[in-house]
Design an enzyme around this catalytic site. Structure first.
Site, PDB file in Angstrom:
ATOM      1  N   HIS A  75      26.597  22.361  38.352  1.00  0.00           N
ATOM      2  CA  HIS A  75      26.235  21.716  37.251  1.00  0.00           C
ATOM      3  C   HIS A  75      24.774  20.590  37.710  1.00  0.00           C
ATOM      4  O   HIS A  75      24.371  19.828  37.057  1.00  0.00           O
ATOM      5  CB  HIS A  75      26.782  20.970  37.304  1.00  0.00           C
ATOM      6  CG  HIS A  75      28.210  19.711  38.283  1.00  0.00           C
ATOM      7  ND1 HIS A  75      28.420  19.471  38.051  1.00  0.00           N
ATOM      8  CD2 HIS A  75      27.589  20.602  39.253  1.00  0.00           C
ATOM      9  CE1 HIS A  75      29.415  18.553  39.571  1.00  0.00           C
ATOM     10  NE2 HIS A  75      28.218  19.269  40.316  1.00  0.00           N
ATOM     11  N   HIS A  76      24.192  20.306  38.831  1.00  0.00           N
ATOM     12  CA  HIS A  76      23.589  20.188  39.153  1.00  0.00           C
ATOM     13  C   HIS A  76      22.071  20.851  39.019  1.00  0.00           C
ATOM     14  O   HIS A  76      20.853  19.723  39.190  1.00  0.00           O
ATOM     15  CB  HIS A  76      23.655  19.890  40.708  1.00  0.00           C
ATOM     16  CG  HIS A  76      24.260  18.831  40.967  1.00  0.00           C
ATOM     17  ND1 HIS A  76      24.824  17.644  40.456  1.00  0.00           N
ATOM     18  CD2 HIS A  76      25.385  19.243  42.496  1.00  0.00           C
ATOM     19  CE1 HIS A  76      26.208  17.197  41.014  1.00  0.00           C
ATOM     20  NE2 HIS A  76      26.276  18.029  41.943  1.00  0.00           N
ATOM     21  N   ALA A  77      21.573  21.930  38.300  1.00  0.00           N
ATOM     22  CA  ALA A  77      20.659  22.076  38.135  1.00  0.00           C
ATOM     23  C   ALA A  77      20.003  22.129  36.864  1.00  0.00           C
ATOM     24  O   ALA A  77      20.417  21.528  36.499  1.00  0.00           O
ATOM     25  CB  ALA A  77      20.984  24.145  38.727  1.00  0.00           C
TER      26      ALA A  77
END
Length: 304
Positions: A117-119
């Site tokens: 979820h950080h990409a």
């Protein structure tokens, strides 16, 4: 019987100079076997480039696929993108998409990886290469498998990349409940965010979940929930800052599944974060999460 998506190439040799270990994805499957949990395994195909590039910048997608990611982006990701890691980065979104398709057919399925979820559009970050949640939501909607997808992110870290990639869409709702003082330092704006103070325990966490989850589902009325079921809110997690017990994590997962089941909404879960020197202990937490979700999904549906 739970349907679990897994591929042997989810496990990759540790990248030089990084503390991130890919072996928990194999250990989680070992922990499921150890628990005697019955499951049906499905093997994904790599996500086609066109669907990755529908969410991510095309040049960055090509850099990853060719395993020639610039050093500054690898530093932001937290490990080198080797050819094996590049293949894994394409398999994981394929696995989340397959889990979603299985959930639409059967009510629940789990990917034994995912939750990246950080990409962001043009770079990875925080141990995440491609954002499988955003890619899957976009593909499901584009191909007509769902009109509205809700991403429920209960990892201890805010789902900033997902929030940014899905911003402005009225067909994707992002809910993130996370530790306020944890990574990333600069938070994005999800459709709905709830930030918890350091040391929040079971009661504090579940009170926030109860206050936000059901109203969000009722207001958005999704056709599918993608559940980022990170176990890093656990009190013993190395990168946590919250203080959930085993029972607290189980109660969290039951609440999410019951909320979906009582409304007839299919749910696909992804592994998300979980960190510690005792990697088998972390793997067992992930396995318990999948088992808890599958058990709750198998119970008769109760109408609201």
């Amino acid at each position: 019987m739970a349907r679990i998506v897994h591929h042997p190439d989810y496990v990759s040799p540790a990248a030089p100079g990084s503390r991130f270990s890919f072996d928990k994805y194999g250990l989680a499957m070992m922990a499921l076997d150890e628990a005697g949990a019955p499951f049906e395994m499905h093997e994904p195909e790599p996500m086609p480039r066109e669907w990755i590039a529908a969410v991510h910048d095309a040049d960055y997608v090509d850099q990853v696929i060719a395993a020639c990611v610039p050093p500054e982006k690898e530093r932001r990701i937290g490990f080198a993108v080797t050819p094996h890691v590049a293949r894994r980065a394409q398999l994981v979104p394929g696995g989340t998409w397959l889990a979603a398709k299985l959930a639409l057919a059967h009510g629940f399925a789990a990917n034994s990886a995912g939750g990246s979820h950080h990409a962001l559009a043009d770079t990875g970050a925080g141990y995440c290469v491609f954002n499988d949640l955003a890619i899957t939501a976009n593909r499901l909607i584009a191909q007509g498998d769902a009109k509205r997808v809700m991403i429920v992110d209960l990892d201890v870290h805010q789902g900033d990349g997902t929030a940014i990639l899905m911003a402005g869409r009225d067909d994707v709702f992002t809910l993130s409940i996370h530790a306020d003082k944890n990574f990333p330092a600069r938070k994005a704006r999800s459709s709905l965010d709830a930030a918890l103070a350091d040391g929040a325990d079971d009661a504090a966490y579940l009170a926030v979940l109860d206050a936000h989850l059901d109203p969000a589902i009722d207001g958005f009325q999704p056709d599918l929930i993608l559940y980022q079921a990170g176990v890093d809110p656990h009190i013993e997690d190395r990168l946590g800052r919250l203080a959930l017990s085993d029972a607290g994590l189980a109660a969290r997962d039951v609440r999410v599944m019951v909320a979906a089941r009582m409304r007839g909404v299919p749910l696909a879960s992804v592994l998300g974060g979980g960190y510690g020197e005792d990697r088998m202990a972390v793997a067992r937490r992930h396995a318990r999460s999948i088992i808890t979700l599958a058990t709750a999904a198998a119970k008769p549906r109760v109408m609201p």
